[in-house]
Design a protein around this motif. Structure first.
Motif, short mmCIF file in Angstrom:
data_model
loop_
_atom_site.label_atom_id
_atom_site.label_comp_id
_atom_site.label_asym_id
_atom_site.label_seq_id
_atom_site.Cartn_x
_atom_site.Cartn_y
_atom_site.Cartn_z
N ASP A 1 65.52 43.52 28.54
CA ASP A 1 64.28 42.97 27.97
C ASP A 1 63.46 44.04 27.27
OD1 ASP A 1 64.93 40.49 28.96
OD2 ASP A 1 63.64 40.65 30.73
N GLN A 2 63.64 45.28 27.68
CA GLN A 2 62.85 46.36 27.11
C GLN A 2 63.20 46.61 25.65
OE1 GLN A 2 62.76 50.69 28.60
NE2 GLN A 2 61.28 49.61 29.88
N ALA B 1 57.01 50.39 28.88
CA ALA B 1 57.77 50.98 30.00
C ALA B 1 57.25 50.48 31.33
CB ALA B 1 57.70 52.50 29.94
N ARG B 2 55.95 50.28 31.42
CA ARG B 2 55.37 49.81 32.68
C ARG B 2 55.66 48.33 32.94
NH1 ARG B 2 50.86 52.68 30.71
NH2 ARG B 2 49.85 50.71 30.14
N ASP B 3 55.71 47.55 31.86
CA ASP B 3 55.75 46.09 32.00
C ASP B 3 57.13 45.47 31.91
OD1 ASP B 3 53.02 46.32 32.19
OD2 ASP B 3 52.65 45.77 30.10
N THR B 4 58.12 46.21 31.41
CA THR B 4 59.46 45.63 31.25
C THR B 4 60.51 46.64 31.71
OG1 THR B 4 59.67 46.46 28.98
CG2 THR B 4 58.78 44.23 29.25
N ASP B 5 61.72 46.15 31.90
CA ASP B 5 62.84 47.04 32.18
C ASP B 5 64.13 46.37 31.76
OD1 ASP B 5 63.38 45.14 34.14
OD2 ASP B 5 62.55 46.36 35.76
N GLY B 6 65.19 47.16 31.77
CA GLY B 6 66.51 46.64 31.44
C GLY B 6 66.60 46.14 30.01
N ASP C 1 66.32 55.86 29.12
CA ASP C 1 66.28 55.28 30.46
C ASP C 1 67.15 54.03 30.59
OD1 ASP C 1 64.55 57.25 31.27
OD2 ASP C 1 62.73 56.02 31.05
N LEU C 2 67.53 53.44 29.44
CA LEU C 2 68.36 52.24 29.48
C LEU C 2 69.83 52.58 29.72
CD1 LEU C 2 66.83 50.29 26.44
CD2 LEU C 2 66.44 49.87 28.88
N LEU D 1 62.27 56.05 26.39
CA LEU D 1 62.46 54.70 26.91
C LEU D 1 63.90 54.23 26.72
CD1 LEU D 1 59.16 52.99 25.68
CD2 LEU D 1 59.78 53.55 28.03
#
Length: 199
Positions: A89-90, A82-87, A143-144, A140
């Motif tokens: 790619d997660q 969660a800290r290192d990726t978003d959207g 959140d997408l 997680l």
């Protein structure tokens, strides 16, 4: 050859528990879950046969501690995603996270999903830590903002768990060789499919 006998007083109380857990995990990784007994773990840790009973009342309590430890680490790994990726790619990162955990902690992985070994009904820490790891995954995915977040969370869990199990059992490598490719290539192909489906 068994580990040399150590004087139990040389261990700090918490250090002995950690060493017993480490010895148990090594046994699982090298010989399988069936090799784990409190007496055998004591021998591997180089302590007296009665020493494990100061921390674990029986084998199930020992295995439940390994299981809970694994779930907590997996939950921490998912938090790092969660800290290192978003959207988009997660999505792939979550499956990779699961695979990386299983590769790094194969002994834990073999115990975590075996309730008949860790008896979560008698050891609530296992249930709580397992539920927390699943909640981390579902949060997680929520959140997408995808149409079916629970469906996607379950699919990611299933793909990650399935690939990890096939890898640990040697089936992924066997299939890769049979298909004239590599284990890594098969995993990457699968992750590309997951990415497209999630998108």
């Amino acid at each position: 050859m068994p580990a040399p006998e150590k004087n139990r007083t040389t261990y700090h109380h918490g250090a002995l528990r950690a060493e017993l857990l480490d010895a148990s995990v090594r046994l699982v990784e090298n010989e399988g879950v069936g090799a784990v007994s409190l007496r055998r773990v004591a021998r591997e840790a180089g302590v007296s046969p009665g020493a494990p009973y100061h921390h674990f009342v029986n084998r199930a309590a020992l295995l439940s501690a390994i299981s809970a430890q694994g779930f907590r680490e997996l939950s921490d790994d998912l938090a790092a995603v969660a800290r290192d990726t978003d959207g988009p790619d997660q999505v792939v990162a979550l499956v990779r996270c699961y695979l990386d955990f299983a590769r790094r902690r194969p002994g834990h992985f073999q115990v975590m999903w075996r309730p008949e070994l860790s008896e979560p009904d008698k050891h609530p820490d296992v249930r709580e830590s397992g539920d927390a790891a699943l909640a981390r995954l579902t949060d997680l995915v929520d959140d997408l903002a995808v149409p079916e977040p629970r469906g996607l969370a379950l699919a990611l869990w299933a793909v990650g768990h399935g690939l990890a199990s096939l890898r640990l059992d040697g089936q992924l490598d066997h299939t890769a060789r049979k298909w004239g490719t590599t284990e890594r290539d098969l995993v990457e192909r699968c992750l590309r499919v997951v990415s497209r489906l999630a998108g």
